[in-house]
Design a protein around this motif. Structure first.
Motif, PDB file in Angstrom:
ATOM      1  N   LEU A  55       0.914  -1.009   0.095  1.00  0.00           N
ATOM      2  CA  LEU A  55       0.058  -0.002   0.075  1.00  0.00           C
ATOM      3  C   LEU A  55       0.856   1.259   0.222  1.00  0.00           C
ATOM      4  O   LEU A  55       1.553   1.458   0.884  1.00  0.00           O
ATOM      5  CB  LEU A  55      -0.870   0.030   1.266  1.00  0.00           C
ATOM      6  CG  LEU A  55      -1.520  -1.216   1.586  1.00  0.00           C
ATOM      7  CD1 LEU A  55      -2.558  -1.196   2.785  1.00  0.00           C
ATOM      8  CD2 LEU A  55      -2.751  -1.648   0.297  1.00  0.00           C
ATOM      9  N   ASN A  56       0.830   1.944  -1.027  1.00  0.00           N
ATOM     10  CA  ASN A  56       1.637   3.112  -1.329  1.00  0.00           C
ATOM     11  C   ASN A  56       3.098   2.607  -1.345  1.00  0.00           C
ATOM     12  O   ASN A  56       3.596   1.908  -2.026  1.00  0.00           O
ATOM     13  CB  ASN A  56       1.483   4.283  -0.206  1.00  0.00           C
ATOM     14  CG  ASN A  56      -0.031   4.887  -0.670  1.00  0.00           C
ATOM     15  OD1 ASN A  56      -0.507   4.772  -1.698  1.00  0.00           O
ATOM     16  ND2 ASN A  56      -0.583   5.208   0.693  1.00  0.00           N
ATOM     17  N   ILE A  74      -9.345  -2.793   3.947  1.00  0.00           N
ATOM     18  CA  ILE A  74      -8.259  -2.746   4.640  1.00  0.00           C
ATOM     19  C   ILE A  74      -8.503  -2.639   6.156  1.00  0.00           C
ATOM     20  O   ILE A  74      -9.448  -1.949   6.512  1.00  0.00           O
ATOM     21  CB  ILE A  74      -7.266  -1.560   4.208  1.00  0.00           C
ATOM     22  CG1 ILE A  74      -7.003  -1.553   2.635  1.00  0.00           C
ATOM     23  CG2 ILE A  74      -5.942  -1.616   4.991  1.00  0.00           C
ATOM     24  CD1 ILE A  74      -6.313  -0.371   2.182  1.00  0.00           C
ATOM     25  N   ILE A 108      -6.231   5.072  -1.758  1.00  0.00           N
ATOM     26  CA  ILE A 108      -4.823   4.285  -1.713  1.00  0.00           C
ATOM     27  C   ILE A 108      -4.283   4.762  -3.246  1.00  0.00           C
ATOM     28  O   ILE A 108      -4.844   4.261  -4.120  1.00  0.00           O
ATOM     29  CB  ILE A 108      -4.681   2.842  -1.338  1.00  0.00           C
ATOM     30  CG1 ILE A 108      -5.127   2.684  -0.101  1.00  0.00           C
ATOM     31  CG2 ILE A 108      -3.386   2.438  -1.599  1.00  0.00           C
ATOM     32  CD1 ILE A 108      -4.177   2.982   1.077  1.00  0.00           C
ATOM     33  N   LEU A 111      -1.432   1.037  -4.968  1.00  0.00           N
ATOM     34  CA  LEU A 111      -1.649  -0.393  -4.596  1.00  0.00           C
ATOM     35  C   LEU A 111      -0.689  -1.214  -5.528  1.00  0.00           C
ATOM     36  O   LEU A 111      -0.925  -1.133  -6.603  1.00  0.00           O
ATOM     37  CB  LEU A 111      -2.921  -0.737  -4.384  1.00  0.00           C
ATOM     38  CG  LEU A 111      -3.381  -2.084  -3.718  1.00  0.00           C
ATOM     39  CD1 LEU A 111      -4.606  -2.096  -3.150  1.00  0.00           C
ATOM     40  CD2 LEU A 111      -3.208  -3.389  -5.061  1.00  0.00           C
ATOM     41  N   SER A 123     -10.286   2.445  -0.901  1.00  0.00           N
ATOM     42  CA  SER A 123     -10.523   1.262   0.094  1.00  0.00           C
ATOM     43  C   SER A 123     -11.483   1.456   0.973  1.00  0.00           C
ATOM     44  O   SER A 123     -11.739   2.505   1.576  1.00  0.00           O
ATOM     45  CB  SER A 123      -9.319   0.846   0.749  1.00  0.00           C
ATOM     46  OG  SER A 123      -8.833   2.056   1.596  1.00  0.00           O
TER      47      SER A 123
END
Length: 235
Positions: A55-56, A74, A108, A111, A123
C-alpha cells in the motif's frame, strides 16, 4: 476457472449450493496479443487464496484474494500505518451479502501486486481494534484487478492476468467486477446465478431461494463438501 468481461454466463462445470440474483453487464475485451502476467498465490489452511500487496510505499502485506468483493478492504490498524485517521468524514454505505452498514473510506494512490503496475483504489476500512490479532491485512477486491480477463489456477496457485480466451468459460465478470456463474441445486431446479467468492470460507444460500425451493416442494438437506483444503479437520 477463467472469467471474461464479454462472455454470456454458461453453466458451471460443477454444481454449487448458493443463490443470488445480480444483473450482468458486458465490458471490453482484452487487446489481442496482450502479454500475460502471473502472480503467485498461497493457499491458507482455511482454503483462502493469499496474495502479497503493498500500500503506497509499505512493505508487502498479506491480503485475501476476494472475488466476492467489489472494493478492496483494509483492516483499520493497517490503514493507519499508511496515513489513515478515523474522523468519519469520508464514508458511505457498504453492502455485504446480507447487511448494509456505514464504513469509512480511504484512498490508496498506489496499490502494488508483484510484477504489476500500481493502481489506485478507494478502499473500505474494516474497523478492527488495534490490539486484535490480524490474520491478514485485508481483502483484495475487484477494483484492484484491471485486466479484462483473468484466470485463477488453483492447481499451480497463480493469478493469471490477461489470460487467453477460455474454451469452456465458467462465468462472467459483471459491472461491479464480481464473478458470476450459473449453478443448480438439483437437476429438477432451475439454474440460479451465484457469486463465485474466494473470500468466503463457506458456501451461502439466501433465504429467498431456500423459501422458493421449499414452496416448490423440493425437500433437501444441504451438505457442502470442501475438497483441496489442507486442514486438520475436514469440512
Amino acid at each position: 476457472s477463467v472469467f471474461d468481461r464479454d462472455l454470456k454466463p454458461r453453466r458451471l462445470s460443477r454444481a454449487l449450493l448458493a443463490g443470488t440474483a445480480l444483473a450482468l453487464a458486458s465490458l471490453g475485451l482484452t487487446a489481442p496479443g496482450q502479454a500475460q502476467t502471473r502472480v503467485n498465490l498461497v493457499r491458507a489452511p482455511s482454503g483462502h487464496l493469499l496474495i502479497p500487496v503493498s500500500l503506497n510505499e509499505s512493505e508487502p502485506q498479506t491480503f485475501i484474494l476476494d472475488t466476492g468483493a467489489s472494493n478492496t478492504a483494509i483492516a483499520q490498524p493497517v490503514a493507519e500505518g499508511v496515513g489513515f485517521v478515523s474522523q468519519w468524514e469520508d464514508y458511505d454505505l457498504v453492502q455485504s451479502l446480507n447487511a448494509r452498514f456505514d464504513a469509512e473510506r480511504y484512498p490508496i494512490e498506489r496499490l502494488y501486486m508483484p510484477g504489476l503496475d500500481p493502481v489506485g483504489v478507494n478502499s473500505v476500512i474494516i474497523p478492527v481494534a488495534a490490539e486484535h490479532p490480524l490474520p491478514v491485512a485485508g481483502l483484495l477486491g475487484a477494483d484492484a484487478i484491471t485486466a479484462d480477463r483473468y484466470e485463477i489456477d488453483v492447481d499451480t496457485l497463480q493469478l493469471i492476468l490477461d489470460s487467453g480466451p477460455a474454451a469452456h468459460p465458467d462465468g462472467q465478470i459483471e459491472r461491479r467486477g464480481l464473478l458470476i456463474g450459473e449453478a443448480q441445486l438439483r437437476r429438477r431446479s432451475a439454474p440460479v446465478h451465484v457469486i463465485i467468492d474466494t473470500g468466503s470460507s463457506h458456501t451461502l444460500i439466501n433465504r429467498q431461494l431456500r423459501r422458493h425451493l421449499f414452496d416448490a416442494g423440493v425437500q433437501f438437506n444441504i451438505n457442502v463438501a470442501v475438497t483441496g483444503i489442507e486442514d486438520e479437520d475436514p469440512e
